[in-house]
Scaffold this active site. Structure first.
Site, short mmCIF file in Angstrom:
data_model
loop_
_atom_site.label_atom_id
_atom_site.label_comp_id
_atom_site.label_asym_id
_atom_site.label_seq_id
_atom_site.Cartn_x
_atom_site.Cartn_y
_atom_site.Cartn_z
N GLU A 127 -23.36 7.95 47.36
CA GLU A 127 -24.15 8.66 46.25
C GLU A 127 -23.64 8.56 44.93
OE1 GLU A 127 -26.47 11.40 47.13
OE2 GLU A 127 -25.52 12.67 48.85
N ARG A 179 -36.49 20.41 53.94
CA ARG A 179 -34.91 20.19 53.63
C ARG A 179 -34.09 21.51 53.70
NH1 ARG A 179 -33.18 16.65 48.91
NH2 ARG A 179 -33.39 18.40 47.72
N LYS A 191 -27.93 20.63 51.72
CA LYS A 191 -27.87 20.98 50.39
C LYS A 191 -27.16 22.41 50.38
CE LYS A 191 -30.31 20.72 46.06
NZ LYS A 191 -29.32 19.56 45.30
C1 PLP Z 1 -25.95 15.34 46.37
C2 PLP Z 1 -27.30 14.77 46.07
N1 PLP Z 1 -27.79 13.70 46.35
C3 PLP Z 1 -29.01 13.69 45.83
C4 PLP Z 1 -29.84 14.40 45.47
C5 PLP Z 1 -31.31 14.00 44.97
O1 PLP Z 1 -32.08 14.63 45.74
P1 PLP Z 1 -33.63 15.05 45.28
O2 PLP Z 1 -34.25 13.66 44.85
O3 PLP Z 1 -34.18 15.64 46.49
O4 PLP Z 1 -33.38 15.86 44.16
C6 PLP Z 1 -29.41 15.77 44.78
C7 PLP Z 1 -30.16 16.88 44.21
O5 PLP Z 1 -30.95 17.30 44.83
C8 PLP Z 1 -28.15 15.83 45.31
O6 PLP Z 1 -27.41 17.05 44.90
#
Ligand code: PLP
Length: 346
Positions: free
Chosen positions: A224, A86, A188
Site C-alpha cells: 500500500e 466493504r 477498514k
Molecule cells: C489503507 C487504505 N488503502 C486504500 C484506501 C483507498 O480506498 P478507497 O479507494 O476505497 O478510498 C484507503 C482509504 O480508504 C485506505 O485507508
C-alpha cells in the site's frame, strides 16, 4: 466544540481535511439484537460507557466516501454501494452486526441532503466527505464482542487534495508492517490506522509525503501507499496494482482498473510488484477516496531514491487517469452504469 460556521461564510477554495461540526449526522443504535431505523441528529457528541469494546479492544470500523457537486448544481455520490459492502465485510471481521446495505446508502443520502449547503460548489475541486462509523458500546470488560453498537454517518467539506493542481511527491519504504498476513489489513478497522501513525510521522519528518508498506510475509512486494493503494504503469502500457489479501480493497483502485482498461487502452493487472523491480514502471501513483489519483515522483528504498517519470512533472497517463476519474465523479464524463447515484435535494 463550536458548531461549523454557516456554509455561506466558508472559503471552499481553501479547505483542508479538517473536522467541522456540521448541522446534521445520522445515528442508529443496535440493542436487543437489532438495529433501530436511525435518525438525523443535531448532536455531534457521543456519550458512551467506559466499558465500550471500541475503546479497549478496537471493535470499531469505518468508511470514507464523497459527495460531488456537478455543473448543473445536482449532487453525485460515487459508488456508495461499494462502501456499504466493504463496511459489511469489515463488520463481519470484527463480529459486529452490519448495518443493512440499502439503509446505509439511504442514510448517506439523508446526511448529504440535510447538509446540502455544505456540499462545495462545482469548480472548487472540494467535496463533502462522509464518514460512516460503527463502534461497540455498553458496559463490558472481557475480550468479547459488545451486545450494543452505534452506527453514525457524519460529514465534512474537504478541500481539493492538490490545490495548486496535480504534483508528484516522494514516498519512503517503511520498516513497519501495516498488516499481518492473515490479520485485518483487508478490513477498514480503526486498529489498522492507530498502527500507521508512527510510520507516517517518521516519513513526514524525513520529508516524504507518506510510506510504502511492503508485504508483511516477505518484505519484497509493495502492498500500500500510506492510506491509499499503489499503481504503476509500465513502459508497455500495463496498469499494475498489487494483489494481496492484506491490502484494503480500494474502491478507487477497482474504478481505476476499469478506467485503465476501458478508457485509456491499458492492460489492467492485479499482481505482484517487487520493490527491487521498479524499473519496469514509467509512471506510479497512489489512489484512494482522499488521495484521488496522486502521482508518485520517487520511492526511497534502503537509502536510494528510485524516480519514476519525474519528481516535478505529472506523467501523461497518470494525468489522464486523474481527469477521467474526477470527470466521472463530478459528472463531466459519462459514468459506467451504476457508478453514480444522485442525492435528491429539496
Ligand atoms: C489503507 C487504505 N488503502 C486504500 C484506501 C483507498 O480506498 P478507497 O479507494 O476505497 O478510498 C484507503 C482509504 O480508504 C485506505 O485507508
Amino acid at each position: 466544540m463550536a458548531k461549523a460556521q454557516p456554509a455561506s461564510e466558508i472559503d471552499f477554495n481553501n479547505l483542508g481535511f479538517d473536522y467541522m461540526d456540521l448541522p446534521y449526522r445520522f445515528i442508529a443504535h443496535y440493542t436487543n439484537g437489532q438495529w433501530d431505523a436511525g435518525e438525523l441528529s443535531e448532536d455531534s457528541t457521543l456519550h458512551i460507557s467506559e466499558g465500550s469494546t471500541s475503546l479497549h479492544y478496537g471493535q470499531a470500523d469505518f468508511e470514507g466516501l464523497k459527495a460531488y457537486r456537478t455543473k448543473d448544481g445536482s449532487i453525485n455520490l460515487f459508488r456508495p454501494d461499494m462502501n456499504a459492502k466493504r463496511m459489511h465485510n469489515s463488520c463481519e471481521r470484527l463480529l459486529m452486526p452490519a448495518f443493512p446495505e440499502d439503509q446505509f446508502i439511504a442514510a448517506v443520502k439523508q446526511v448529504v441532503a440535510a447538509n446540502a449547503d455544505y456540499v462545495p460548489p462545482y469548480g472548487t475541486g472540494a467535496t463533502l466527505y462522509l464518514r460512516p462509523l460503527m463502534i461497540g458500546i455498553g458496559g463490558n470488560i472481557g475480550v468479547h464482542p459488545a451486545s450494543e453498537y452505534i452506527f453514525t454517518i457524519f460529514a465534512q467539506p474537504v478541500g481539493a487534495y492538490y490545490k495548486g493542481g496535480l504534483k508528484p511527491t516522494n514516498f519512503t519504504t517503511s520498516y513497519y508492517d501495516r498488516a499481518a498476513p492473515h490479520g485485518t489489513g483487508q478490513s477498514k478497522v480503526g486498529g489498522n490506522y492507530g498502527g500507521s501513525l508512527l510510520p507516517g510521522d517518521e516519513a513526514h519528518k524525513a520529508g516524504f509525503s507518506d510510506v510504502i508498506y511492503l508485504d508483511p510475509a516477505t518484505h519484497t512486494k509493495i502492498e500500500e501507499a500510506g492510506s491509499a493503494n499503489f499503481f504503476g504503469i509500465t513502459k508497455d502500457h500495463e496498469f499494475v496494482t498489487p494483489k494481496s489479501p492484506s491490502i484494503l480493497p480500494s474502491i478507487t483502485k477497482y474504478s481505476a482498473l476499469w478506467i485503465a482498461e476501458h478508457r485509456l487502452g491499458l492492460k489492467a493487472i492485479e499482481g505482484d510488484i517487487f520493490i527491487n523491480d521498479l524499473d519496469r514502471f514509467e509512471e506510479a501513483g497512489a489512489m484512494g477516496t482522499a488521495a484521488v489519483i496522486s502521482p508518485i515522483g520517487g520511492i526511497e528504498y534502503k537509502g536510494d531514491l528510485h524516480v519514476f517519470y519525474s519528481e516535478t512533472e505529472v506523467a501523461p497517463l497518470t494525468r489522464k487517469l486523474y481527469d477521467e476519474l474526477t470527470g466521472i465523479q463530478f459528472g463531466d464524463v459519462e459514468a459506467p452504469e451504476g457508478w453514480i447515484q444522485k442525492v435528491p435535494v429539496k
